[in-house]
Write a protein that holds these residues in place. Structure first.
Motif, PDB file in Angstrom:
ATOM      1  N   UNK A  24     -50.684 -27.052 104.693  1.00  0.00           N
ATOM      2  CA  UNK A  24     -51.414 -28.304 104.604  1.00  0.00           C
ATOM      3  C   UNK A  24     -52.828 -28.247 105.132  1.00  0.00           C
ATOM      4  N   UNK A  25     -53.266 -27.098 105.629  1.00  0.00           N
ATOM      5  CA  UNK A  25     -54.624 -27.036 106.173  1.00  0.00           C
ATOM      6  C   UNK A  25     -55.658 -26.663 105.115  1.00  0.00           C
ATOM      7  N   UNK A  26     -55.223 -26.344 103.885  1.00  0.00           N
ATOM      8  CA  UNK A  26     -56.155 -26.073 102.800  1.00  0.00           C
ATOM      9  C   UNK A  26     -56.732 -24.673 102.797  1.00  0.00           C
ATOM     10  N   UNK A  27     -56.439 -23.866 103.807  1.00  0.00           N
ATOM     11  CA  UNK A  27     -56.968 -22.502 103.837  1.00  0.00           C
ATOM     12  C   UNK A  27     -56.059 -21.585 103.042  1.00  0.00           C
ATOM     13  N   UNK A  28     -56.653 -20.571 102.443  1.00  0.00           N
ATOM     14  CA  UNK A  28     -55.878 -19.602 101.705  1.00  0.00           C
ATOM     15  C   UNK A  28     -55.519 -18.438 102.607  1.00  0.00           C
ATOM     16  N   UNK A  29     -54.348 -17.853 102.361  1.00  0.00           N
ATOM     17  CA  UNK A  29     -53.952 -16.700 103.154  1.00  0.00           C
ATOM     18  C   UNK A  29     -54.746 -15.479 102.714  1.00  0.00           C
ATOM     19  N   UNK A  30     -54.761 -14.450 103.540  1.00  0.00           N
ATOM     20  CA  UNK A  30     -55.603 -13.285 103.286  1.00  0.00           C
ATOM     21  C   UNK A  30     -55.129 -12.442 102.108  1.00  0.00           C
ATOM     22  N   UNK A  31     -53.867 -12.578 101.678  1.00  0.00           N
ATOM     23  CA  UNK A  31     -53.383 -11.760 100.571  1.00  0.00           C
ATOM     24  C   UNK A  31     -53.607 -12.419  99.217  1.00  0.00           C
ATOM     25  N   UNK A  32     -54.272 -13.571  99.190  1.00  0.00           N
ATOM     26  CA  UNK A  32     -54.544 -14.268  97.946  1.00  0.00           C
ATOM     27  C   UNK A  32     -55.883 -13.788  97.404  1.00  0.00           C
ATOM     28  N   UNK A  33     -55.913 -13.452  96.119  1.00  0.00           N
ATOM     29  CA  UNK A  33     -57.166 -13.025  95.510  1.00  0.00           C
ATOM     30  C   UNK A  33     -58.073 -14.222  95.304  1.00  0.00           C
ATOM     31  N   UNK A  34     -59.296 -14.088  95.750  1.00  0.00           N
ATOM     32  CA  UNK A  34     -60.304 -15.120  95.523  1.00  0.00           C
ATOM     33  C   UNK A  34     -60.941 -14.906  94.168  1.00  0.00           C
ATOM     34  N   UNK A  35     -61.366 -15.960  93.561  1.00  0.00           N
ATOM     35  CA  UNK A  35     -62.081 -15.886  92.295  1.00  0.00           C
ATOM     36  C   UNK A  35     -63.571 -16.001  92.586  1.00  0.00           C
ATOM     37  N   UNK A  36     -64.368 -15.302  91.805  1.00  0.00           N
ATOM     38  CA  UNK A  36     -65.815 -15.388  91.932  1.00  0.00           C
ATOM     39  C   UNK A  36     -66.417 -15.600  90.548  1.00  0.00           C
TER      40      UNK A  36
END
Length: 112
Positions: A24-36
């Motif tokens: 619920x804090x809206x942050x993504x975990x480190x193993x999630x790929x970010x999109x650019x």
């Protein structure tokens, strides 16, 4: 585009990895790929609104200043409008795909 559409406080948004936001804090975990967002002709990753605006102005988009909460761009030769959140940290893959669809062959979304 895959994920889950979440309706919260009158706003609907696409959550690409619901497990990452389950706390619920809206942050993504480190193993999630970010999109650019990538400007294809220069192979530049768009890392700020200043860079994005420079590329869009070069493509004939004009900046609108009507809404203080949004960055908006309009192309005079069409009815297209790009609306982005004022804060770049809230720039999401949905916004990226909107830019890509309206500027085919100029931008693309990549996994980082």
């Amino acid at each position: 585009m895959s994920g889950v559409w979440v309706f919260n406080k009158g706003v609907i948004r696409l959550v690409e990895n619901p497990a990452a936001e389950s706390a619920g804090d809206g942050r993504q975990s480190s193993n999630v790929r970010r999109k650019v967002l990538v400007h294809r002709p220069s192979n530049e990753v768009v890392s700020s609104y200043a860079a994005l605006e420079r590329h869009l102005l070069g493509l004939g988009w004009e900046r609108y200043y009507d809404d203080p909460d949004l960055l908006q761009f309009h192309k005079a030769s069409s009815i297209h409008l790009i609306s982005l959140p004022r804060d770049f940290s809230r720039f999401s893959s949905v916004n990226m795909y909107d830019i890509v669809v309206q500027n085919r062959n100029v931008f693309e979304v990549r996994d980082m």
